[in-house]
Design a protein around this motif. Structure first.
Motif, PDB file in Angstrom:
ATOM      1  N   LEU A  61       0.908  -1.281  -0.513  1.00  0.00           N
ATOM      2  CA  LEU A  61      -0.046   0.268   0.331  1.00  0.00           C
ATOM      3  C   LEU A  61       0.673   1.256   0.214  1.00  0.00           C
ATOM      4  O   LEU A  61       0.856   2.076  -0.764  1.00  0.00           O
ATOM      5  N   HIS A  62       1.685   1.294   1.121  1.00  0.00           N
ATOM      6  CA  HIS A  62       3.134   3.055   0.965  1.00  0.00           C
ATOM      7  C   HIS A  62       3.134   2.961  -0.676  1.00  0.00           C
ATOM      8  O   HIS A  62       3.094   3.537  -0.846  1.00  0.00           O
ATOM      9  N   LYS A  63       3.631   1.471  -0.765  1.00  0.00           N
ATOM     10  CA  LYS A  63       4.138   1.252  -2.789  1.00  0.00           C
ATOM     11  C   LYS A  63       3.815   2.263  -3.380  1.00  0.00           C
ATOM     12  O   LYS A  63       3.811   2.976  -4.192  1.00  0.00           O
ATOM     13  N   GLN A  64       2.111   2.053  -2.815  1.00  0.00           N
ATOM     14  CA  GLN A  64       1.436   2.370  -4.468  1.00  0.00           C
ATOM     15  C   GLN A  64       1.164   3.486  -4.207  1.00  0.00           C
ATOM     16  O   GLN A  64       0.830   4.532  -4.974  1.00  0.00           O
ATOM     17  N   ILE A  65       0.956   4.546  -2.908  1.00  0.00           N
ATOM     18  CA  ILE A  65       0.270   5.042  -2.937  1.00  0.00           C
ATOM     19  C   ILE A  65       2.070   6.377  -3.356  1.00  0.00           C
ATOM     20  O   ILE A  65       1.695   7.507  -3.901  1.00  0.00           O
ATOM     21  N   GLY A  66       2.861   5.839  -2.757  1.00  0.00           N
ATOM     22  CA  GLY A  66       4.272   6.689  -3.561  1.00  0.00           C
ATOM     23  C   GLY A  66       4.565   7.164  -4.659  1.00  0.00           C
ATOM     24  O   GLY A  66       4.533   7.572  -5.463  1.00  0.00           O
ATOM     25  N   GLU A  67       4.181   6.101  -5.893  1.00  0.00           N
ATOM     26  CA  GLU A  67       4.201   5.556  -7.069  1.00  0.00           C
ATOM     27  C   GLU A  67       2.656   6.410  -7.390  1.00  0.00           C
ATOM     28  O   GLU A  67       2.837   6.741  -8.577  1.00  0.00           O
ATOM     29  N   ASN A  68       1.475   7.219  -6.534  1.00  0.00           N
ATOM     30  CA  ASN A  68       0.432   7.214  -7.460  1.00  0.00           C
ATOM     31  C   ASN A  68      -0.365   8.441  -6.257  1.00  0.00           C
ATOM     32  O   ASN A  68      -1.116   8.036  -5.478  1.00  0.00           O
ATOM     33  N   PRO A  69       0.716   9.387  -5.983  1.00  0.00           N
ATOM     34  CA  PRO A  69      -0.058  10.116  -4.917  1.00  0.00           C
ATOM     35  C   PRO A  69      -1.173  11.060  -4.907  1.00  0.00           C
ATOM     36  O   PRO A  69      -1.885  10.662  -3.863  1.00  0.00           O
ATOM     37  N   VAL A  70      -1.624  12.038  -5.914  1.00  0.00           N
ATOM     38  CA  VAL A  70      -1.888  12.046  -6.642  1.00  0.00           C
ATOM     39  C   VAL A  70      -3.080  11.153  -6.286  1.00  0.00           C
ATOM     40  O   VAL A  70      -4.734  12.054  -6.032  1.00  0.00           O
ATOM     41  N   PRO A  71      -3.555  10.157  -6.882  1.00  0.00           N
ATOM     42  CA  PRO A  71      -4.640   9.469  -6.472  1.00  0.00           C
ATOM     43  C   PRO A  71      -5.197   8.442  -5.844  1.00  0.00           C
ATOM     44  O   PRO A  71      -6.108   8.437  -5.040  1.00  0.00           O
ATOM     45  N   SER A  72      -4.394   8.486  -5.118  1.00  0.00           N
ATOM     46  CA  SER A  72      -4.217   8.277  -3.689  1.00  0.00           C
ATOM     47  C   SER A  72      -4.894   8.752  -2.612  1.00  0.00           C
ATOM     48  O   SER A  72      -5.711   8.661  -1.581  1.00  0.00           O
ATOM     49  N   ALA A  73      -4.774  10.646  -2.824  1.00  0.00           N
ATOM     50  CA  ALA A  73      -5.394  11.331  -1.835  1.00  0.00           C
ATOM     51  C   ALA A  73      -6.169  11.349  -2.237  1.00  0.00           C
ATOM     52  O   ALA A  73      -7.646  11.782  -0.950  1.00  0.00           O
ATOM     53  N   LEU A  74      -6.817  11.596  -3.665  1.00  0.00           N
ATOM     54  CA  LEU A  74      -8.154  11.706  -3.890  1.00  0.00           C
ATOM     55  C   LEU A  74      -9.007  10.524  -3.592  1.00  0.00           C
ATOM     56  O   LEU A  74     -10.336  10.751  -3.479  1.00  0.00           O
TER      57      LEU A  74
END
Length: 89
Positions: A61-74
């Motif tokens: 999950l941390h890896k995915q958030i690091g790779e896609n910060p904007v979609p993760s924040a949305l």
């Protein structure tokens, strides 16, 4: 007649060998039935395995958030909004 006698003796010998092998297989099955392949997991081992899986999931999950910060924040904003609507009712 000598060939027939030899053949009969060979057949009897083969039948005896099949009986010995059958008995050995039955004994092996009985031994396997008495000794399970794996010991049952203790509660501590199971909890440790679950903890390892959770850590792996959080790492992914941390890896995915690091790779896609904007979609993760949305997505987080959307989930927060939906939870807020559910709990205010």
């Amino acid at each position: 007649m000598a060939d027939k006698t030899a053949t009969t003796a060979e057949i009897a010998e083969l039948q005896a060998e099949v009986e010995r092998l059958t008995k050995a297989l039955e004994e092996a099955k009985a031994l396997l039935g008495e000794q399970p392949d794996e010991q049952p997991h203790t509660a501590r081992e199971t909890a440790e395995e679950i903890g390892e899986r959770v850590q792996e999931g959080l790492s992914d999950l941390h890896k995915q958030i690091g790779e896609n910060p904007v979609p993760s924040a949305l997505i987080a904003l959307g989930i927060g909004f939906l939870l807020g609507r559910v709990f205010t009712r």
